[in-house]
Write a protein that holds these residues in place. Structure first.
Motif: not given
Length: 91
Positions: A4-23
């Motif tokens: 669906d057109k709207n599904e293409k623009n939906v942001r992914k939920t961040p991976n919590l491991l990636y968030v922790d590494i980024g912090k």
């Protein structure tokens, strides 16, 4: 299967491991007085991509983790788990 057109623009939920590494990377960067531009250059990626790593949108490849370890002397175990190496061996 068509998206669906709207599904293409939906942001992914961040991976919590990636968030922790980024912090952890951000904390290291600030404590070391590096800019995002400097960190990106050291690690070998664009500033925009590095910013996404800090925000947890993208993760680091194994090769980039090794570069971070070698060039910045950041323990990979700490980066991934938040536990410093010496804490693993304390009883």
């Amino acid at each position: 299967m068509e998206l669906d057109k709207n599904e293409k623009n939906v942001r992914k939920t961040p991976n919590l491991l990636y968030v922790d590494i980024g912090k952890r990377l951000r904390i290291f960067r600030i404590q070391s007085n590096y800019t995002q531009e400097q960190m990106a250059e050291i690690v070998g990626m664009s500033t925009a991509y590095y910013g996404k790593v800090e925000r947890g949108v993208h993760g680091l490849s194994l090769a980039k983790l090794v570069i971070v370890n070698e060039k910045l002397d950041i323990d990979i175990n700490y980066l991934l788990t938040g536990v410093e190496k010496k804490q693993f061996f304390c009883g």
